[in-house]
Design a protein around this motif. Sequence first.
Motif, mmCIF file in Angstrom:
data_model
loop_
_atom_site.group_PDB
_atom_site.id
_atom_site.type_symbol
_atom_site.label_atom_id
_atom_site.label_comp_id
_atom_site.label_asym_id
_atom_site.label_seq_id
_atom_site.Cartn_x
_atom_site.Cartn_y
_atom_site.Cartn_z
ATOM 1 N N ILE A 1 0.859 -1.180 0.000
ATOM 2 C CA ILE A 1 0.000 0.000 0.000
ATOM 3 C C ILE A 1 0.896 1.230 0.000
ATOM 4 O O ILE A 1 1.806 1.350 0.816
ATOM 5 C CB ILE A 1 -0.931 0.031 1.232
ATOM 6 N N VAL A 2 0.639 2.134 -0.934
ATOM 7 C CA VAL A 2 1.425 3.364 -1.065
ATOM 8 C C VAL A 2 0.504 4.559 -0.841
ATOM 9 O O VAL A 2 -0.502 4.704 -1.535
ATOM 10 C CB VAL A 2 2.062 3.465 -2.470
ATOM 11 N N GLU A 3 0.848 5.393 0.138
ATOM 12 C CA GLU A 3 0.095 6.625 0.376
ATOM 13 C C GLU A 3 0.914 7.804 -0.131
ATOM 14 O O GLU A 3 2.119 7.898 0.125
ATOM 15 C CB GLU A 3 -0.194 6.798 1.868
ATOM 16 N N ALA A 4 0.256 8.699 -0.870
ATOM 17 C CA ALA A 4 0.963 9.819 -1.483
ATOM 18 C C ALA A 4 0.192 11.122 -1.293
ATOM 19 O O ALA A 4 -1.033 11.116 -1.101
ATOM 20 C CB ALA A 4 1.171 9.549 -2.976
ATOM 21 N N LEU A 5 0.932 12.212 -1.333
ATOM 22 C CA LEU A 5 0.356 13.558 -1.389
ATOM 23 C C LEU A 5 0.902 14.184 -2.663
ATOM 24 O O LEU A 5 2.117 14.340 -2.813
ATOM 25 C CB LEU A 5 0.772 14.384 -0.170
ATOM 26 N N THR A 6 0.024 14.548 -3.582
ATOM 27 C CA THR A 6 0.497 15.005 -4.885
ATOM 28 C C THR A 6 -0.287 16.202 -5.405
ATOM 29 O O THR A 6 -1.475 16.352 -5.100
ATOM 30 C CB THR A 6 0.417 13.856 -5.912
ATOM 31 N N ASP A 7 0.386 17.028 -6.201
ATOM 32 C CA ASP A 7 -0.286 18.116 -6.913
ATOM 33 C C ASP A 7 -0.460 17.763 -8.391
ATOM 34 O O ASP A 7 -0.872 18.586 -9.194
ATOM 35 C CB ASP A 7 0.486 19.432 -6.761
ATOM 36 N N ASN A 8 -0.125 16.498 -8.728
ATOM 37 C CA ASN A 8 -0.305 16.024 -10.105
ATOM 38 C C ASN A 8 -0.500 14.513 -10.066
ATOM 39 O O ASN A 8 0.467 13.748 -10.077
ATOM 40 C CB ASN A 8 0.920 16.397 -10.952
ATOM 41 N N ARG A 9 -1.763 14.085 -10.013
ATOM 42 C CA ARG A 9 -2.044 12.655 -9.823
ATOM 43 C C ARG A 9 -1.549 11.801 -10.985
ATOM 44 O O ARG A 9 -1.151 10.649 -10.781
ATOM 45 C CB ARG A 9 -3.531 12.411 -9.573
ATOM 46 N N ASN A 10 -1.549 12.338 -12.219
ATOM 47 C CA ASN A 10 -1.064 11.564 -13.366
ATOM 48 C C ASN A 10 0.429 11.280 -13.249
ATOM 49 O O ASN A 10 0.890 10.162 -13.522
ATOM 50 C CB ASN A 10 -1.347 12.302 -14.683
ATOM 51 N N ARG A 11 1.184 12.300 -12.834
ATOM 52 C CA ARG A 11 2.626 12.120 -12.665
ATOM 53 C C ARG A 11 2.916 11.056 -11.601
ATOM 54 O O ARG A 11 3.733 10.163 -11.808
ATOM 55 C CB ARG A 11 3.258 13.455 -12.239
ATOM 56 N N THR A 12 2.225 11.158 -10.478
ATOM 57 C CA THR A 12 2.486 10.238 -9.373
ATOM 58 C C THR A 12 2.077 8.814 -9.727
ATOM 59 O O THR A 12 2.827 7.861 -9.455
ATOM 60 C CB THR A 12 1.734 10.699 -8.112
ATOM 61 N N ALA A 13 0.906 8.649 -10.339
ATOM 62 C CA ALA A 13 0.440 7.312 -10.720
ATOM 63 C C ALA A 13 1.414 6.655 -11.706
ATOM 64 O O ALA A 13 1.746 5.467 -11.576
ATOM 65 C CB ALA A 13 -0.953 7.394 -11.336
ATOM 66 N N SER A 14 1.906 7.428 -12.674
ATOM 67 C CA SER A 14 2.856 6.886 -13.659
ATOM 68 C C SER A 14 4.159 6.468 -12.990
ATOM 69 O O SER A 14 4.724 5.411 -13.283
ATOM 70 C CB SER A 14 3.151 7.932 -14.740
ATOM 71 N N ALA A 15 4.625 7.304 -12.056
ATOM 72 C CA ALA A 15 5.888 7.007 -11.377
ATOM 73 C C ALA A 15 5.766 5.765 -10.503
ATOM 74 O O ALA A 15 6.650 4.900 -10.507
ATOM 75 C CB ALA A 15 6.320 8.214 -10.537
ATOM 76 N N VAL A 16 4.668 5.646 -9.762
ATOM 77 C CA VAL A 16 4.465 4.487 -8.885
ATOM 78 C C VAL A 16 4.326 3.219 -9.721
ATOM 79 O O VAL A 16 4.912 2.183 -9.402
ATOM 80 C CB VAL A 16 3.230 4.698 -7.979
ATOM 81 N N ARG A 17 3.576 3.299 -10.802
ATOM 82 C CA ARG A 17 3.403 2.134 -11.676
ATOM 83 C C ARG A 17 4.749 1.684 -12.250
ATOM 84 O O ARG A 17 5.040 0.479 -12.315
ATOM 85 C CB ARG A 17 2.432 2.469 -12.817
ATOM 86 N N ALA A 18 5.586 2.641 -12.636
ATOM 87 C CA ALA A 18 6.898 2.308 -13.208
ATOM 88 C C ALA A 18 7.786 1.611 -12.188
ATOM 89 O O ALA A 18 8.513 0.667 -12.524
ATOM 90 C CB ALA A 18 7.577 3.581 -13.715
ATOM 91 N N VAL A 19 7.724 2.039 -10.932
ATOM 92 C CA VAL A 19 8.527 1.409 -9.880
ATOM 93 C C VAL A 19 8.102 -0.042 -9.681
ATOM 94 O O VAL A 19 8.950 -0.945 -9.590
ATOM 95 C CB VAL A 19 8.400 2.192 -8.550
ATOM 96 N N PHE A 20 6.796 -0.279 -9.621
ATOM 97 C CA PHE A 20 6.308 -1.657 -9.454
ATOM 98 C C PHE A 20 6.768 -2.529 -10.623
ATOM 99 O O PHE A 20 7.261 -3.644 -10.426
ATOM 100 C CB PHE A 20 4.782 -1.679 -9.355
ATOM 101 N N SER A 21 6.615 -2.029 -11.844
ATOM 102 C CA SER A 21 6.976 -2.813 -13.035
ATOM 103 C C SER A 21 8.462 -3.137 -13.064
ATOM 104 O O SER A 21 8.863 -4.247 -13.417
ATOM 105 C CB SER A 21 6.600 -2.036 -14.306
ATOM 106 N N LYS A 22 9.298 -2.163 -12.668
ATOM 107 C CA LYS A 22 10.748 -2.340 -12.737
ATOM 108 C C LYS A 22 11.245 -3.356 -11.722
ATOM 109 O O LYS A 22 12.291 -3.997 -11.934
ATOM 110 C CB LYS A 22 11.429 -0.987 -12.500
ATOM 111 N N HIS A 23 10.493 -3.544 -10.629
ATOM 112 C CA HIS A 23 10.981 -4.400 -9.547
ATOM 113 C C HIS A 23 10.087 -5.628 -9.331
ATOM 114 O O HIS A 23 9.847 -6.047 -8.201
ATOM 115 C CB HIS A 23 11.114 -3.590 -8.255
ATOM 116 N N GLY A 24 9.611 -6.184 -10.421
ATOM 117 C CA GLY A 24 8.920 -7.467 -10.361
ATOM 118 C C GLY A 24 7.545 -7.440 -9.735
ATOM 119 O O GLY A 24 7.068 -8.465 -9.248
ATOM 120 N N GLY A 25 6.894 -6.285 -9.743
ATOM 121 C CA GLY A 25 5.547 -6.179 -9.172
ATOM 122 C C GLY A 25 4.562 -5.622 -10.173
ATOM 123 O O GLY A 25 4.887 -5.430 -11.341
ATOM 124 N N ASN A 26 3.362 -5.398 -9.727
ATOM 125 C CA ASN A 26 2.370 -4.762 -10.592
ATOM 126 C C ASN A 26 1.364 -3.992 -9.737
ATOM 127 O O ASN A 26 1.034 -4.389 -8.615
ATOM 128 C CB ASN A 26 1.643 -5.791 -11.459
#
Length: 248
Positions: A97-122
Amino acid sequence: MAGHSQFKNIMYRKGAQDKKRAKLFAKLAKEITVAAKMGMPEPEHNPRLRAAIQAARAENMPKDNIERAIKKSTDQGGENYEEMRYEGFGPGGVGVIVEALTDNRNRTASAVRAVFSKHGGNLGETGAVSFMFDQVGQIIYPADKGEAEAMLEAAIEAGAEDCISSEDGHEFICAPDDLHEVAQALESTLGEANSARIVWKPQNTIELDDDKSETMMKLLDALDDDDDVQQVYANFEMSDSFMEKLSA
């Protein structure tokens, strides 16, 4: 056993964060600003702000930084942060579970998704993981505050649901809505806590082998490095041998 290992995992995460002090202070300041903006700028009338300040003090954040973060909540034209929660799976099917505070939800969602993909998760849908966790109030005191039996009595008197004691400290658990009242009651008898906040506590944990543990730690480190990510919770525990390798 599981609870103890999980607590050691948390302590390791804290140690890793200490190496990134400036980034950690920025995240703490953001939470203080948001808490003050959503409620009132006085901690005695704002439980979330009080918890945020306690968390900052526990990390030895300077008083001036805390006061600046509170003042920022009243500044005109300041950033407006949105609270987001992401849920996904890491190596070995570990729930994250990842909790975030963001002023740009698209940027944050893309970044979190990329981290999961790069490290064997989804990344999954909201609710895909959180059902495996309980959202609770958590108040932490150091081990030298007293014996386990005395701490359990203090928990009952303060209205907490439980106190889990180990050589690493005392973890008081309560309902999220009761956090402010329980923290105040404990403070009157035990002094100020190391931390008091609402967390996601895993109902069960998955034990990872050393290879998956290493990948999992890289995933968590990458999430920590994201400026928008505030807290990360995962239902895993590492082997004692891997813990020893980390602390070597």
